[in-house]
Each structure stands twice: as structure tokens, then as C-alpha cells.
Design a protein around this motif. Sequence first.
Motif, short mmCIF file in Angstrom:
data_model
loop_
_atom_site.label_atom_id
_atom_site.label_comp_id
_atom_site.label_asym_id
_atom_site.label_seq_id
_atom_site.Cartn_x
_atom_site.Cartn_y
_atom_site.Cartn_z
N LEU A 265 34.49 33.91 41.06
CA LEU A 265 35.56 34.45 40.21
C LEU A 265 36.22 35.66 40.87
O LEU A 265 37.45 35.78 40.87
CB LEU A 265 35.01 34.82 38.84
CG LEU A 265 36.06 35.28 37.83
CD1 LEU A 265 35.79 34.69 36.45
CD2 LEU A 265 36.08 36.81 37.71
N LEU A 266 35.42 36.54 41.44
CA LEU A 266 36.01 37.72 42.09
C LEU A 266 36.82 37.33 43.32
O LEU A 266 37.86 37.91 43.60
CB LEU A 266 34.90 38.71 42.45
CG LEU A 266 34.25 39.42 41.26
CD1 LEU A 266 33.09 40.30 41.73
CD2 LEU A 266 35.27 40.25 40.48
N GLN A 267 36.34 36.31 44.05
CA GLN A 267 37.11 35.84 45.21
C GLN A 267 38.45 35.26 44.77
O GLN A 267 39.50 35.56 45.36
CB GLN A 267 36.30 34.79 45.98
CG GLN A 267 35.11 35.35 46.73
CD GLN A 267 34.39 34.27 47.51
OE1 GLN A 267 35.02 33.34 48.04
NE2 GLN A 267 33.08 34.36 47.60
N VAL A 268 38.41 34.42 43.75
CA VAL A 268 39.65 33.79 43.26
C VAL A 268 40.59 34.83 42.65
O VAL A 268 41.80 34.82 42.90
CB VAL A 268 39.32 32.68 42.24
CG1 VAL A 268 40.60 32.18 41.56
CG2 VAL A 268 38.61 31.52 42.92
N ALA A 269 40.02 35.75 41.85
CA ALA A 269 40.85 36.78 41.22
C ALA A 269 41.55 37.65 42.24
O ALA A 269 42.65 38.17 41.99
CB ALA A 269 39.99 37.64 40.30
N ASN A 270 40.95 37.82 43.42
CA ASN A 270 41.54 38.64 44.47
C ASN A 270 42.37 37.84 45.47
O ASN A 270 42.89 38.41 46.43
CB ASN A 270 40.45 39.40 45.22
CG ASN A 270 39.97 40.62 44.45
OD1 ASN A 270 40.73 41.54 44.18
ND2 ASN A 270 38.70 40.63 44.06
N SER A 271 42.47 36.55 45.25
CA SER A 271 43.29 35.74 46.15
C SER A 271 44.76 35.98 45.83
O SER A 271 45.12 36.37 44.72
CB SER A 271 42.95 34.25 45.97
OG SER A 271 43.43 33.78 44.72
N PRO A 272 45.63 35.76 46.81
CA PRO A 272 47.06 35.99 46.56
C PRO A 272 47.63 35.14 45.43
O PRO A 272 48.65 35.48 44.85
CB PRO A 272 47.70 35.61 47.91
CG PRO A 272 46.61 35.81 48.91
CD PRO A 272 45.35 35.42 48.20
N TYR A 273 46.98 34.02 45.11
CA TYR A 273 47.47 33.16 44.04
C TYR A 273 47.36 33.81 42.67
O TYR A 273 48.11 33.49 41.75
CB TYR A 273 46.70 31.84 44.02
CG TYR A 273 47.01 30.92 45.17
CD1 TYR A 273 48.29 30.43 45.38
CD2 TYR A 273 46.01 30.52 46.05
CE1 TYR A 273 48.58 29.57 46.43
CE2 TYR A 273 46.28 29.65 47.11
CZ TYR A 273 47.56 29.18 47.30
OH TYR A 273 47.84 28.33 48.33
N PHE A 274 46.39 34.71 42.50
CA PHE A 274 46.09 35.21 41.16
C PHE A 274 46.19 36.73 41.02
O PHE A 274 46.45 37.21 39.92
CB PHE A 274 44.68 34.77 40.74
CG PHE A 274 44.56 33.29 40.51
CD1 PHE A 274 44.93 32.74 39.29
CD2 PHE A 274 44.10 32.45 41.50
CE1 PHE A 274 44.83 31.38 39.06
CE2 PHE A 274 44.00 31.08 41.29
CZ PHE A 274 44.36 30.55 40.07
N ARG A 275 45.93 37.48 42.07
CA ARG A 275 45.90 38.93 41.92
C ARG A 275 47.27 39.46 41.52
O ARG A 275 48.27 39.21 42.20
CB ARG A 275 45.45 39.58 43.24
CG ARG A 275 45.15 41.07 43.10
CD ARG A 275 44.49 41.61 44.37
NE ARG A 275 45.33 41.47 45.54
CZ ARG A 275 44.91 41.65 46.79
NH1 ARG A 275 43.65 41.96 47.01
NH2 ARG A 275 45.73 41.50 47.79
#
Length: 348
Positions: free
Chosen positions: A128-138
Motif C-alpha cells: 500500500l505504501l509503495q502504491v500510494a507513493n507511486s506517480p499514479y496515486f500520490r
Amino acid sequence: MPGFFSWISGLFATPPPAAAATETRLFNPAQSHSPEQHTSDAVVVKQLEDHLFCWLLDASPAMLRSEPAGAEQILTELERRLRTSEMEELPRRPGSLPMLMRALSNETTDRKQITDIILSDPSLTDQLLQVANSPYFRPGDNTIESVDQAVFVLGLDGIRNVISAAVMRPMMAARNSREALFAQRAWRWGLTCARSAELIARIHRDDTSAHFMVGLLPALAYITIRRELGRIYRAQSAGSEPEPAVLRTALIRHQWTACQLLANVWNLPPKYHAWLLSAERPAPRQAHSALTDGLLLGTREVLRHARQRNLPEDKLAQIVHLTPEQVTPVRKAVLRMLQEGKSSKADA
């Protein structure tokens, strides 16, 4: 459970190879206009599907039209595994998913409850932290350092989508260099379709987060089918990798069956099955669903952004059942996501 699993897999299974001419495809326009217009729509969506497979499989149209020796035997074995629920590559439901879905669907759930459920699953926390910090979501330039911060910054609607992506991302991550390009492109396509379906659901005042998750299922079904074909190839000493033409045929025949099996194994609510069935086999004069239009618009935009053959503006307007005023903000949001995601090496 096995009996129900077999029943529902048979209910939603696509026709066997002998009935290939009547197979449903990824894009299935409902006959909401005259027969002539419906035929014209079918030609347009077939073109879009062909362009998608050329890009996903990194193959020319001629390569996708070839007929490798022994292909039908391999495709028959794949169909048997689907019908008898013997798919070795079908992803298992994440343990924390049911609790999360119940909590997120409850209007009284607060931020702390969501945070506690996520933290109870260490692997989900990391993803979740990886995805939340990805350019798609952050949402900004600042790094999200904790689950509590992610829930606070993204809000409940935003965290629902991040959870869906975090659950599926490990299943779609490339296992080796041979599937790397396909996995990367399928993930980008899946995110684009999911975001499109979410935004269109908002226009229809429907469940946005559920449409984001169901919009990801076709991409997960694709990687699942590809991996299962690889197992069959190796078991039959047919090589280590399925040819693009065989993979394309397998995806066309069984993409919706695999989606329904995923929804069933993960015990997703009945509305997910209904949306998938509506996209696969639309009733006559049925209005386009958010999933159908999300797949059409998302596919066109991801191909356009990748500088691949897609559809001109007038053809897009012909097959997407939205007004220009509705389409414009959806396309802008999707384009912004694709542009931001392009900077991420992991999703390039």
C-alpha cells in the motif's frame, strides 16, 4: 464450495473452440441503435481490440494471425482447466480483503479502523505504501510515510482505490524477463481502464471504488491466462513461452471467464459478477455500463499515450456512450495519470 465454483465457471464460460465464431470479445457494444449502426460499432471496437493486442503482445498484426502447429491442443487444455477449476495460476484471495471490503462499505467506518486493518497485514502495508507513493496515486510531491498518513491524505475514496491496486499489484508484477514487458503494459492498461471506469461511474452516480476494482480485473485475468498457458507449454514440451497468436486467441476466448472466476474465488459481491456479465454479453438496447465505457475509453487513451494505433476522435465518440462534456474531464484525468506514471521506471 467446489460445487458452486464449478457451477459458476460453467455459467460464465466462453464457448469451446468449435464455436469460436460466436465468441464474445473484450468490447461488446449493445444494439442500442439500428442493426447497421450496431455493425459499424462492432467494426470499430474490433479495430481497437486488435490495436490493444498488438501493443500488449508486442507483435505485428501478421504475427497475431498466424496458426502455430499444435495450438488447438494447448487451447483445449486451457479451456479444460478453466471449466474444471484446475487453474494453477489463479490468484488466491488476499486474507485481509473481506474485512477491508466490509469496512470500506460501511459508512460509519472511521480512519483508525481502516488503518488498523491494513496494519494487521504486513505484506499489504508494504504494498500500500509503495502504491500510494507511486506517480499514479500520490497527490503531491511529499512522500507518504505511514498508513495513517495515506488514509488521511487520500481520503476514504482514494484509499479504496489504492487498496485495490495494492492487492493486485504483487500478482501482476513480472516474475522474469520474459513476461516483463507484457506485465508492465497490462498493469498500465488495467490502471487506465480502472480509473476511467471509476470516473464514469461518478458521472452515473454509481459506486466509484467498486468500479475501480472491477476495472482492474481484466488486466489480472490477462496475466493469469498468460501464466497458465506457459505452464501448459512447459508440460507439453511445446516450449517455454506461448506464441503471440496463441495467447491472443486464449485471451479472446477466456478473458471474461477468468474475470468471473477471480470475482468468485475472491468472493466479491454479486454486483461485480453482474457488471462483468453485462460487459461480456450486453442485453439488446442496454445502456453502456461504466465498466464498458471505461474499458473503451481507457484502452483508447493508453494506446494513444503510448503512440500506438488507436481510434480517431469521431470513432471514439461513436462507441462511447457519453457526451463530449462528460468525456473531456475523464480523458484529462486519465492523461494526467499516464503522464505522471511515465516517470516511474517500475511502471514504464
